[in-house]
Design a protein around this motif. Structure first.
Motif, PDB file in Angstrom:
ATOM      1  N   ARG A 155       0.789  -0.989   0.049  1.00 37.08           N
ATOM      2  CA  ARG A 155      -0.007   0.013   0.074  1.00 37.08           C
ATOM      3  C   ARG A 155       0.918   1.163  -0.017  1.00 37.08           C
ATOM      4  O   ARG A 155       1.964   1.212   0.388  1.00 37.08           O
ATOM      5  CB  ARG A 155      -0.832   0.036   1.193  1.00 37.08           C
ATOM      6  CG  ARG A 155      -1.826  -1.245   1.266  1.00 37.08           C
ATOM      7  CD  ARG A 155      -2.562  -1.094   2.604  1.00 37.08           C
ATOM      8  NE  ARG A 155      -3.184  -2.321   2.934  1.00 37.08           N
ATOM      9  CZ  ARG A 155      -3.930  -2.549   4.335  1.00 37.08           C
ATOM     10  NH1 ARG A 155      -4.115  -1.725   5.120  1.00 37.08           N
ATOM     11  NH2 ARG A 155      -4.421  -3.878   4.478  1.00 37.08           N
ATOM     12  N   ASP A 156       0.021   2.279  -0.106  1.00 38.29           N
ATOM     13  CA  ASP A 156       1.138   3.623  -0.571  1.00 38.29           C
ATOM     14  C   ASP A 156       1.548   4.040   0.920  1.00 38.29           C
ATOM     15  O   ASP A 156       2.941   4.406   0.882  1.00 38.29           O
ATOM     16  CB  ASP A 156       0.333   4.826  -1.028  1.00 38.29           C
ATOM     17  CG  ASP A 156      -0.266   4.680  -2.517  1.00 38.29           C
ATOM     18  OD1 ASP A 156       0.274   3.952  -3.099  1.00 38.29           O
ATOM     19  OD2 ASP A 156      -1.278   5.123  -2.758  1.00 38.29           O
ATOM     20  N   GLU A 157       0.875   3.982   1.861  1.00 38.44           N
ATOM     21  CA  GLU A 157       1.632   4.339   3.141  1.00 38.44           C
ATOM     22  C   GLU A 157       2.602   3.492   3.604  1.00 38.44           C
ATOM     23  O   GLU A 157       3.738   3.854   4.307  1.00 38.44           O
ATOM     24  CB  GLU A 157       0.209   4.364   4.253  1.00 38.44           C
ATOM     25  CG  GLU A 157      -0.372   3.021   4.356  1.00 38.44           C
ATOM     26  CD  GLU A 157      -1.728   2.869   3.624  1.00 38.44           C
ATOM     27  OE1 GLU A 157      -2.496   2.361   4.043  1.00 38.44           O
ATOM     28  OE2 GLU A 157      -1.632   3.513   2.390  1.00 38.44           O
ATOM     29  N   ARG A 201       4.735   1.958   1.527  1.00 36.67           N
ATOM     30  CA  ARG A 201       5.752   2.186   0.655  1.00 36.67           C
ATOM     31  C   ARG A 201       6.374   3.384   1.401  1.00 36.67           C
ATOM     32  O   ARG A 201       7.724   3.356   1.425  1.00 36.67           O
ATOM     33  CB  ARG A 201       5.460   2.732  -0.711  1.00 36.67           C
ATOM     34  CG  ARG A 201       4.765   1.364  -1.502  1.00 36.67           C
ATOM     35  CD  ARG A 201       4.255   1.780  -2.867  1.00 36.67           C
ATOM     36  NE  ARG A 201       3.594   0.646  -3.512  1.00 36.67           N
ATOM     37  CZ  ARG A 201       3.923   0.629  -4.999  1.00 36.67           C
ATOM     38  NH1 ARG A 201       4.756   1.213  -5.679  1.00 36.67           N
ATOM     39  NH2 ARG A 201       3.389  -0.498  -5.696  1.00 36.67           N
ATOM     40  N   ALA A 202       5.725   4.424   1.657  1.00 33.61           N
ATOM     41  CA  ALA A 202       6.225   5.628   2.446  1.00 33.61           C
ATOM     42  C   ALA A 202       7.320   5.266   3.438  1.00 33.61           C
ATOM     43  O   ALA A 202       8.432   5.738   3.781  1.00 33.61           O
ATOM     44  CB  ALA A 202       5.343   6.702   2.526  1.00 33.61           C
ATOM     45  N   ASN A 207      14.144   7.960  -5.376  1.00 31.31           N
ATOM     46  CA  ASN A 207      12.950   7.564  -4.667  1.00 31.31           C
ATOM     47  C   ASN A 207      13.158   6.113  -4.626  1.00 31.31           C
ATOM     48  O   ASN A 207      14.136   5.309  -5.198  1.00 31.31           O
ATOM     49  CB  ASN A 207      12.004   7.771  -5.957  1.00 31.31           C
ATOM     50  CG  ASN A 207      11.628   9.262  -5.921  1.00 31.31           C
ATOM     51  OD1 ASN A 207      11.643   9.897  -4.793  1.00 31.31           O
ATOM     52  ND2 ASN A 207      11.295   9.708  -7.059  1.00 31.31           N
TER      53      ASN A 207
END
Length: 261
Positions: free
Chosen positions: A170-172, A174-175, A214
């Motif tokens: 999920r995006d969170e 990944r961050a 990144n």
């Protein structure tokens, strides 16, 4: 969540440069020939000498990896149909697609987690007659343990085109893991710079510059041919095993140094 940091597996490259004072390039590559500077390629993988305030710097490029279990699965599920006319195929695709949407809803999958994929109806290629078509969906499943259940229910509802399943993050997540991967890369850079300084009999005296990239997420993919079902259990229960997902980041750091006392 089970996480492991892989520092030893990280790729670390480094170059020690002295700019403004001499033209010497001190390299960590043991294959370099320090006796013949005339053939040295200034555009090699170590890059040019860093522009530091005092002209003396150790430039290190390093990478770090974090491995974790996936917390998101993305499945390609669709329907295919054939018939004598384009209208017949379109109608059958619409009926099967509606049945799939109802099944997704019954499974508790939100509309935001479902994306329409390719839709096409075309004449049968080659020497065949009639028409054929397909309509696919991209379905996100946050509970990765339920992927097999989602596939089985979709097949029962009429899905006859089950493609790739991608296990990712999920995006969170990944961050969060990007920061950990950057931390690992910087730790590798610190260790490499300290080693070079010891080898060259100099002392580090601060950091001149830092840049990071990144993070890259390396997902795990399974295709339809790899899915397994347990027919002996009284029903086709599909199971899909996933390997850990990797998050990678890299960093470039220029360290200042001075002669050892």
């Amino acid at each position: 969540m089970n996480r492991r940091r892989f520092l030893a597996a990280s790729t670390v490259g480094a170059a020690v440069t002295v700019a403004g004072c001499t033209s010497d390039l001190l390299s960590a590559d043991s294959s370099s020939n320090s006796d013949d500077d005339s053939d040295a390629d200034p555009s090699g993988t170590t890059g040019a000498a860093p522009e530091t305030g005092s002209g003396r710097g150790i430039e290190v490029s390093a990478s770090g990896e974090i491995e974790t279990e996936p917390d998101l699965a993305v499945a390609s599920i669709g329907v295919e149909a054939s018939g004598d006319s384009a209208d017949e195929v379109s109608g059958e695709l619409a009926e099967r697609a509606d049945a799939l949407r109802e099944t997704f809803d019954d499974l508790g999958i939100s509309d935001d987690a479902i994306e329409d994929g390719r839709y096409r109806v075309h004449p049968v290629r080659g020497d065949g007659s009639g028409f054929e078509g397909s309509h696919s969906f991209r379905v996100e499943v946050e509970d990765v343990e339920r992927v097999g259940e989602v596939i089985d229910a979709s097949v029962d509802a009429g899905a006859n085109d089950v493609g790739q399943v991608e296990f990712t993050l999920r995006d969170e997540t990944r961050a969060e893991l990007r920061n950990e991967a950057v931390d690992a890369a910087l730790e590798n850079a610190d260790a490499e710079a300290a080693h070079i300084a010891t080898n060259r009999a100099v002392e580090l005296n601060g950091i001149r510059s830092v840049s990071t990239s990144n993070a890259d997420v390396v997902p795990v993919r399974s295709d339809g041919a790899e899915y397994e079902s347990d027919d002996a259990a009284g029903g086709a229960e599909t199971t899909i095993d996933s390997e850990p997902v990797t998050v990678r980041a890299s960093a470039e750091v220029v360290y200042g140094f001075e002669d050892a006392n």
